[in-house]
Write a protein that holds these residues in place. Structure first.
Motif, PDB file in Angstrom:
ATOM      1  N   MET A  54      38.453  47.030  29.071  1.00 39.89           N
ATOM      2  CA  MET A  54      37.291  46.699  29.686  1.00 39.89           C
ATOM      3  C   MET A  54      37.057  46.895  31.268  1.00 39.89           C
ATOM      4  SD  MET A  54      36.383  43.192  27.845  1.00 39.89           S
ATOM      5  CE  MET A  54      36.386  43.003  26.007  1.00 39.89           C
ATOM      6  N   HIS A  55      38.402  47.307  31.848  1.00 37.34           N
ATOM      7  CA  HIS A  55      38.318  47.431  33.220  1.00 37.34           C
ATOM      8  C   HIS A  55      37.666  48.463  33.861  1.00 37.34           C
ATOM      9  CE1 HIS A  55      41.458  50.507  33.947  1.00 37.34           C
ATOM     10  NE2 HIS A  55      41.879  49.854  32.885  1.00 37.34           N
ATOM     11  N   LYS A  56      37.174  48.519  35.196  1.00 35.64           N
ATOM     12  CA  LYS A  56      36.844  49.579  35.880  1.00 35.64           C
ATOM     13  C   LYS A  56      37.797  50.382  36.001  1.00 35.64           C
ATOM     14  CE  LYS A  56      32.849  47.560  38.190  1.00 35.64           C
ATOM     15  NZ  LYS A  56      32.333  46.962  39.282  1.00 35.64           N
ATOM     16  N   GLY A  57      37.347  51.855  36.229  1.00 39.71           N
ATOM     17  CA  GLY A  57      38.300  52.749  36.424  1.00 39.71           C
ATOM     18  C   GLY A  57      37.919  54.448  35.877  1.00 39.71           C
ATOM     19  N   CYS A  79      29.980  30.664  27.304  1.00 38.85           N
ATOM     20  CA  CYS A  79      30.797  29.903  27.954  1.00 38.85           C
ATOM     21  C   CYS A  79      31.570  30.797  28.918  1.00 38.85           C
ATOM     22  CB  CYS A  79      31.554  28.961  27.348  1.00 38.85           C
ATOM     23  SG  CYS A  79      32.282  27.671  28.471  1.00 38.85           S
ATOM     24  N   VAL A  80      32.197  31.886  28.322  1.00 39.10           N
ATOM     25  CA  VAL A  80      33.035  32.720  29.161  1.00 39.10           C
ATOM     26  C   VAL A  80      31.997  33.408  30.219  1.00 39.10           C
ATOM     27  CG1 VAL A  80      34.211  34.736  29.078  1.00 39.10           C
ATOM     28  CG2 VAL A  80      34.908  32.840  27.281  1.00 39.10           C
ATOM     29  N   CYS A  81      30.970  33.779  29.716  1.00 38.58           N
ATOM     30  CA  CYS A  81      30.158  34.549  30.725  1.00 38.58           C
ATOM     31  C   CYS A  81      29.846  33.584  31.838  1.00 38.58           C
ATOM     32  CB  CYS A  81      28.695  34.868  29.837  1.00 38.58           C
ATOM     33  SG  CYS A  81      29.246  36.402  28.613  1.00 38.58           S
ATOM     34  N   SER A  82      29.617  32.368  31.766  1.00 41.92           N
ATOM     35  CA  SER A  82      29.344  31.440  32.640  1.00 41.92           C
ATOM     36  C   SER A  82      30.199  31.614  33.789  1.00 41.92           C
ATOM     37  CB  SER A  82      28.912  30.161  32.253  1.00 41.92           C
ATOM     38  OG  SER A  82      30.209  29.555  31.887  1.00 41.92           O
ATOM     39  N   LYS A  83      31.288  31.869  33.466  1.00 41.86           N
ATOM     40  CA  LYS A  83      32.721  31.952  34.222  1.00 41.86           C
ATOM     41  C   LYS A  83      33.094  33.154  35.085  1.00 41.86           C
ATOM     42  CE  LYS A  83      34.234  27.882  32.575  1.00 41.86           C
ATOM     43  NZ  LYS A  83      33.532  26.412  33.373  1.00 41.86           N
ATOM     44  N   LEU A  84      32.350  34.464  34.849  1.00 46.48           N
ATOM     45  CA  LEU A  84      32.505  35.456  35.383  1.00 46.48           C
ATOM     46  C   LEU A  84      32.416  35.679  37.008  1.00 46.48           C
ATOM     47  CD1 LEU A  84      31.097  38.106  32.643  1.00 46.48           C
ATOM     48  CD2 LEU A  84      33.586  36.849  32.823  1.00 46.48           C
ATOM     49  N   SER A  85      31.819  34.643  37.346  1.00 47.98           N
ATOM     50  CA  SER A  85      31.522  34.665  38.983  1.00 47.98           C
ATOM     51  C   SER A  85      32.878  34.086  39.622  1.00 47.98           C
ATOM     52  CB  SER A  85      30.301  34.065  39.419  1.00 47.98           C
ATOM     53  OG  SER A  85      30.175  32.746  38.920  1.00 47.98           O
ATOM     54  N   ARG A  86      33.559  33.643  38.976  1.00 53.24           N
ATOM     55  CA  ARG A  86      34.801  33.131  39.666  1.00 53.24           C
ATOM     56  C   ARG A  86      35.387  33.963  40.378  1.00 53.24           C
ATOM     57  NH1 ARG A  86      38.376  30.327  35.463  1.00 53.24           N
ATOM     58  NH2 ARG A  86      36.765  28.901  35.581  1.00 53.24           N
ATOM     59  N   HIS A  87      35.921  33.481  41.607  1.00 51.53           N
ATOM     60  CA  HIS A  87      36.670  34.484  42.542  1.00 51.53           C
ATOM     61  C   HIS A  87      38.064  34.403  42.029  1.00 51.53           C
ATOM     62  CE1 HIS A  87      33.672  35.591  45.255  1.00 51.53           C
ATOM     63  NE2 HIS A  87      33.254  34.400  45.216  1.00 51.53           N
ATOM     64  N   THR A  95      35.395  38.929  42.172  1.00 48.05           N
ATOM     65  CA  THR A  95      35.373  38.063  40.610  1.00 48.05           C
ATOM     66  C   THR A  95      36.038  38.743  39.567  1.00 48.05           C
ATOM     67  OG1 THR A  95      33.011  38.848  40.468  1.00 48.05           O
ATOM     68  CG2 THR A  95      33.025  37.094  42.251  1.00 48.05           C
ATOM     69  N   ILE A  96      35.748  38.006  38.560  1.00 49.31           N
ATOM     70  CA  ILE A  96      36.150  38.532  37.263  1.00 49.31           C
ATOM     71  C   ILE A  96      35.562  39.623  36.838  1.00 49.31           C
ATOM     72  CG2 ILE A  96      36.470  37.849  34.683  1.00 49.31           C
ATOM     73  CD1 ILE A  96      37.154  35.273  35.588  1.00 49.31           C
ATOM     74  N   GLU A  97      34.068  39.169  37.149  1.00 52.59           N
ATOM     75  CA  GLU A  97      33.009  40.484  36.811  1.00 52.59           C
ATOM     76  C   GLU A  97      33.109  41.783  37.623  1.00 52.59           C
ATOM     77  OE1 GLU A  97      28.175  40.164  35.664  1.00 52.59           O
ATOM     78  OE2 GLU A  97      28.757  38.741  37.342  1.00 52.59           O
ATOM     79  N   ASP A  98      33.708  41.921  38.795  1.00 49.17           N
ATOM     80  CA  ASP A  98      33.949  42.772  39.710  1.00 49.17           C
ATOM     81  C   ASP A  98      34.773  43.734  39.021  1.00 49.17           C
ATOM     82  OD1 ASP A  98      31.935  41.955  41.590  1.00 49.17           O
ATOM     83  OD2 ASP A  98      33.511  41.092  42.681  1.00 49.17           O
ATOM     84  N   LEU A  99      35.636  43.144  38.264  1.00 44.35           N
ATOM     85  CA  LEU A  99      36.410  44.165  37.367  1.00 44.35           C
ATOM     86  C   LEU A  99      36.156  44.900  36.166  1.00 44.35           C
ATOM     87  CD1 LEU A  99      39.739  41.758  37.694  1.00 44.35           C
ATOM     88  CD2 LEU A  99      38.938  43.479  39.152  1.00 44.35           C
ATOM     89  N   LEU A 100      34.873  44.282  35.648  1.00 48.96           N
ATOM     90  CA  LEU A 100      34.425  44.960  34.232  1.00 48.96           C
ATOM     91  C   LEU A 100      33.749  46.180  34.446  1.00 48.96           C
ATOM     92  CD1 LEU A 100      33.470  41.516  32.847  1.00 48.96           C
ATOM     93  CD2 LEU A 100      35.581  42.788  32.497  1.00 48.96           C
ATOM     94  N   LYS A 104      32.165  49.694  28.593  1.00 44.30           N
ATOM     95  CA  LYS A 104      33.400  49.230  28.024  1.00 44.30           C
ATOM     96  C   LYS A 104      33.499  48.052  27.169  1.00 44.30           C
ATOM     97  CE  LYS A 104      36.229  52.297  30.870  1.00 44.30           C
ATOM     98  NZ  LYS A 104      37.331  52.227  31.948  1.00 44.30           N
ATOM     99  N   VAL A 105      32.986  47.114  28.085  1.00 46.42           N
ATOM    100  CA  VAL A 105      32.901  45.675  27.480  1.00 46.42           C
ATOM    101  C   VAL A 105      31.878  45.756  26.337  1.00 46.42           C
ATOM    102  CG1 VAL A 105      31.885  43.350  27.856  1.00 46.42           C
ATOM    103  CG2 VAL A 105      33.155  44.561  29.651  1.00 46.42           C
ATOM    104  N   LEU A 106      30.830  46.265  26.376  1.00 48.27           N
ATOM    105  CA  LEU A 106      30.037  46.554  25.129  1.00 48.27           C
ATOM    106  C   LEU A 106      30.644  47.161  23.943  1.00 48.27           C
ATOM    107  CD1 LEU A 106      26.361  47.107  26.823  1.00 48.27           C
ATOM    108  CD2 LEU A 106      27.246  45.205  25.960  1.00 48.27           C
ATOM    109  N   HIS A 107      31.385  48.185  24.252  1.00 50.42           N
ATOM    110  CA  HIS A 107      32.149  48.948  23.280  1.00 50.42           C
ATOM    111  C   HIS A 107      33.042  48.089  22.636  1.00 50.42           C
ATOM    112  CE1 HIS A 107      34.117  52.054  20.984  1.00 50.42           C
ATOM    113  NE2 HIS A 107      35.162  51.538  21.617  1.00 50.42           N
ATOM    114  N   CYS A 108      33.826  47.329  23.237  1.00 48.74           N
ATOM    115  CA  CYS A 108      34.713  46.554  22.687  1.00 48.74           C
ATOM    116  C   CYS A 108      34.256  45.391  21.711  1.00 48.74           C
ATOM    117  CB  CYS A 108      35.692  45.901  23.918  1.00 48.74           C
ATOM    118  SG  CYS A 108      36.772  46.931  24.613  1.00 48.74           S
TER     119      CYS A 108
END
Length: 134
Positions: A54-57, A79-87, A95-100, A104-108
């Motif tokens: 799921m990572h950017k690249g 719940c997991v989606c609410s934690k994606l802004s964690r640094h 953040t976790i979200e910055d890596l996604l 790719k996430v939707l495909h998975c």
């Protein structure tokens, strides 16, 4: 019953009501703690087993493996989606979200049989209408 027995009965009833309220509140608090712990476990599991898919690249979209799909199927996604802004510590200031990579996430999620519904908000991302990415 005389007056003192009535007073004792009222006092006992009041103590039982207070006890029930305290037990109920403690149950709610403990359920929240357990849910929070489950959410953290889900987040860690998805990071460990799925981030590679799921990572950017520059890597093309890949089908996730069975371990990733198992994590996706078990995860409390809201719940997991609410934690994606964690640094994160590494890389700093991300953040976790910055890596996604969201396609790719939707495909998975689609591949694993747990598609995210159009309009669903996950972190700062909203699932677009239409068919999932290929």
């Amino acid at each position: 019953m005389d007056g003192s027995n009535m007073k004792m009965m009222k006092n006992l009833k009041m103590k039982l009501v207070v006890l029930c309220v305290v037990v109920g509140v403690m149950g709610i608090i403990m359920a929240g703690v357990a849910e929070g712990e489950d959410c953290e476990r889900d987040l860690r599991g998805l990071q460990i087993e799925c981030l590679v898919f799921m990572h950017k690249g520059n890597a093309p979209i890949q089908d996730p493996n069975d371990r990733c799909c198992n994590e996706i199927k078990l995860a409390n996604v809201p719940c997991v989606c609410s934690k994606l802004s964690r640094h994160l510590v590494i890389p700093p200031n991300e953040t976790i979200e910055d890596l996604l990579d969201w396609p790719k996430v939707l495909h998975c999620f689609n591949f694993c049989g747990k598609p995210l519904a159009p309009g669903f908000k996950c972190g700062n991302f909203t699932v677009p209408p239409g068919p999932p990415p290929k």
